[in-house]
Scaffold this active site. Structure first.
Site, PDB file in Angstrom:
ATOM      1  N   SER A  31       0.813  -1.218   0.000  1.00 21.55           N
ATOM      2  CA  SER A  31       0.000   0.000   0.000  1.00 21.55           C
ATOM      3  C   SER A  31       0.849   1.271   0.000  1.00 21.55           C
ATOM      4  O   SER A  31       0.356   2.339  -0.372  1.00 21.55           O
ATOM      5  CB  SER A  31      -0.945  -0.004   1.206  1.00 21.55           C
ATOM      6  OG  SER A  31      -0.218  -0.171   2.405  1.00 21.55           O
ATOM      7  N   THR A  32       2.113   1.190   0.424  1.00 26.78           N
ATOM      8  CA  THR A  32       3.002   2.350   0.334  1.00 26.78           C
ATOM      9  C   THR A  32       3.552   2.458  -1.093  1.00 26.78           C
ATOM     10  O   THR A  32       3.579   3.545  -1.680  1.00 26.78           O
ATOM     11  CB  THR A  32       4.163   2.229   1.358  1.00 26.78           C
ATOM     12  OG1 THR A  32       3.623   1.800   2.609  1.00 26.78           O
ATOM     13  CG2 THR A  32       4.873   3.555   1.546  1.00 26.78           C
ATOM     14  N   ASP A  84      10.843  -0.407  -2.256  1.00 21.12           N
ATOM     15  CA  ASP A  84       9.865  -1.368  -1.741  1.00 21.12           C
ATOM     16  C   ASP A  84       9.406  -0.941  -0.342  1.00 21.12           C
ATOM     17  O   ASP A  84      10.042  -0.091   0.289  1.00 21.12           O
ATOM     18  CB  ASP A  84      10.513  -2.770  -1.697  1.00 21.12           C
ATOM     19  CG  ASP A  84       9.482  -3.897  -1.682  1.00 21.12           C
ATOM     20  OD1 ASP A  84       8.285  -3.624  -1.480  1.00 21.12           O
ATOM     21  OD2 ASP A  84       9.894  -5.065  -1.869  1.00 21.12           O
ATOM     22  N   LYS A  97       9.703  -8.530   5.836  1.00 21.56           N
ATOM     23  CA  LYS A  97       8.855  -8.233   4.692  1.00 21.56           C
ATOM     24  C   LYS A  97       7.971  -9.444   4.398  1.00 21.56           C
ATOM     25  O   LYS A  97       8.181 -10.516   4.909  1.00 21.56           O
ATOM     26  CB  LYS A  97       9.712  -7.899   3.461  1.00 21.56           C
ATOM     27  CG  LYS A  97      10.327  -6.509   3.543  1.00 21.56           C
ATOM     28  CD  LYS A  97      11.069  -6.117   2.277  1.00 21.56           C
ATOM     29  CE  LYS A  97      10.320  -6.332   1.003  1.00 21.56           C
ATOM     30  NZ  LYS A  97       9.000  -5.679   0.954  1.00 21.56           N
ATOM     31  N   GLY A  98       6.973  -9.203   3.549  1.00 23.72           N
ATOM     32  CA  GLY A  98       6.121 -10.317   3.131  1.00 23.72           C
ATOM     33  C   GLY A  98       4.703 -10.241   3.656  1.00 23.72           C
ATOM     34  O   GLY A  98       3.919 -11.154   3.430  1.00 23.72           O
ATOM     35  N   GLY A  99       4.387  -9.127   4.350  1.00 20.57           N
ATOM     36  CA  GLY A  99       3.009  -8.955   4.801  1.00 20.57           C
ATOM     37  C   GLY A  99       2.026  -9.019   3.645  1.00 20.57           C
ATOM     38  O   GLY A  99       0.899  -9.468   3.787  1.00 20.57           O
ATOM     39  N   GLU A 106      10.255 -10.275  -4.112  1.00 19.35           N
ATOM     40  CA  GLU A 106      10.839  -9.042  -3.570  1.00 19.35           C
ATOM     41  C   GLU A 106      12.313  -9.262  -3.227  1.00 19.35           C
ATOM     42  O   GLU A 106      13.160  -8.408  -3.498  1.00 19.35           O
ATOM     43  CB  GLU A 106      10.074  -8.597  -2.319  1.00 19.35           C
ATOM     44  CG  GLU A 106       8.709  -8.021  -2.646  1.00 19.35           C
ATOM     45  CD  GLU A 106       7.865  -7.702  -1.425  1.00 19.35           C
ATOM     46  OE1 GLU A 106       6.963  -6.877  -1.558  1.00 19.35           O
ATOM     47  OE2 GLU A 106       8.091  -8.291  -0.347  1.00 19.35           O
ATOM     48  N   LYS A 124       6.662   1.233  11.302  1.00 14.40           N
ATOM     49  CA  LYS A 124       7.470   0.096  10.843  1.00 14.40           C
ATOM     50  C   LYS A 124       8.903   0.150  11.392  1.00 14.40           C
ATOM     51  O   LYS A 124       9.635  -0.829  11.283  1.00 14.40           O
ATOM     52  CB  LYS A 124       7.534   0.065   9.306  1.00 14.40           C
ATOM     53  CG  LYS A 124       6.202   0.234   8.588  1.00 14.40           C
ATOM     54  CD  LYS A 124       5.341  -0.974   8.748  1.00 14.40           C
ATOM     55  CE  LYS A 124       4.056  -0.918   7.946  1.00 14.40           C
ATOM     56  NZ  LYS A 124       4.217  -0.910   6.510  1.00 14.40           N
TER      57      LYS A 124
END
Ligand code: 5RP
Length: 227
Positions: A31-32, A84, A97-99, A106, A124
């Protein structure tokens, strides 16, 4: 005060400046990154030209609609930069990462890049990794055995990811186990131990990969860590 989505928009838009004319770059997922893609769409209308490797079908779909030219990872040699998101970043710029489920691609795209820039909201940025459940991508065959082995590493809660009442399937046709470690003391050692388990495809631990983390705050500040 900026809302959570305003902050994502602020850092995503800010990071679009790091894409140079004719560059070959990697584009993350989430979403970012969504706001980064929107800002790049605007820059394309203003004349920016670049080629990107997407880290997910989601990014490919959103970016294509905005005019971004995509290539597959096999069609490029080296990427100048990948931008990212992340779920957690610690002071050493180690990441979870990987949510969004795209950790495998990635990590491969980040590994092909000279520089990995992370964009995130302030929540975060953490002192220690582990509060966010660590995503581990596993092959569907025998995943319960993998779950058992991960539990033996001291993980108290391991949940097979579900989306829309169905087992979540990654872009590479695997499953994800979300692993609550709570506090990860030695991220590199945990990453190595997880990779030793047969059936583990990739982990969401990104060690020594990010060069900088660009974090947005509710008061409108953008703080760069590393770089
Ligand atoms: C996807 C990711 C995302 O970058 C991470 O989950 C952060 O996403 P968001 O910007 O939506 O918070 O690793 O696999």
């Amino acid at each position: 005060m900026h809302s959570a989505d305003d902050i994502k928009k602020m850092v995503g838009t800010y990071a679009a400046q790091f894409v140079e004319q004719n560059a070959v770059i990697g584009l993350g997922t989430g979403s970012t990154v969504y706001w980064l893609l929107q800002a790049l769409g605007t820059r394309i209308q203003q004349g920016l030209r670049f080629t990107a490797v997407p880290t997910s079908t989601q990014t490919h779909t959103i970016g294509t609609a905005l005019g971004i030219q995509f290539r597959e990872l096999n069609e490029v040699d080296e990427l100048s930069v990948t931008i990212d998101g992340a779920d957690e970043a610690d002071p050493q710029l180690q990441l979870i990462k990987g949510g969004g489920g795209a950790l495998l691609q990635e990590k491969m795209v980040a590994a092909a890049s000279k520089k990995l820039i992370i964009i995130a909201d302030h929540t975060k940025v953490v002192a220690q990794l582990g509060k966010f459940p660590l995503p581990v991508e596993v092959i569907p065959f025998g995943w319960k055995q993998v779950q058992k082995h991960i539990a033996q590493l001291g993980c108290e809660k391991i949940v097979l990811r579900v989306k829309n009442n169905d087992t979540y399937i990654t872009d590479n046709h695997n499953y994800i186990l979300d692993c609550w470690f709570d506090a990860i003391g030695d991220a590199a050692a945990l990453n190595a131990a997880l990779h030793n388990i047969p059936g583990v495809v990739e982990t969401g631990l990104f060690i020594n990969m990010a060069k900088e983390v660009i974090a947005g705050y509710p008061d409108g500040r953008i703080v760069t860590i590393g770089g």
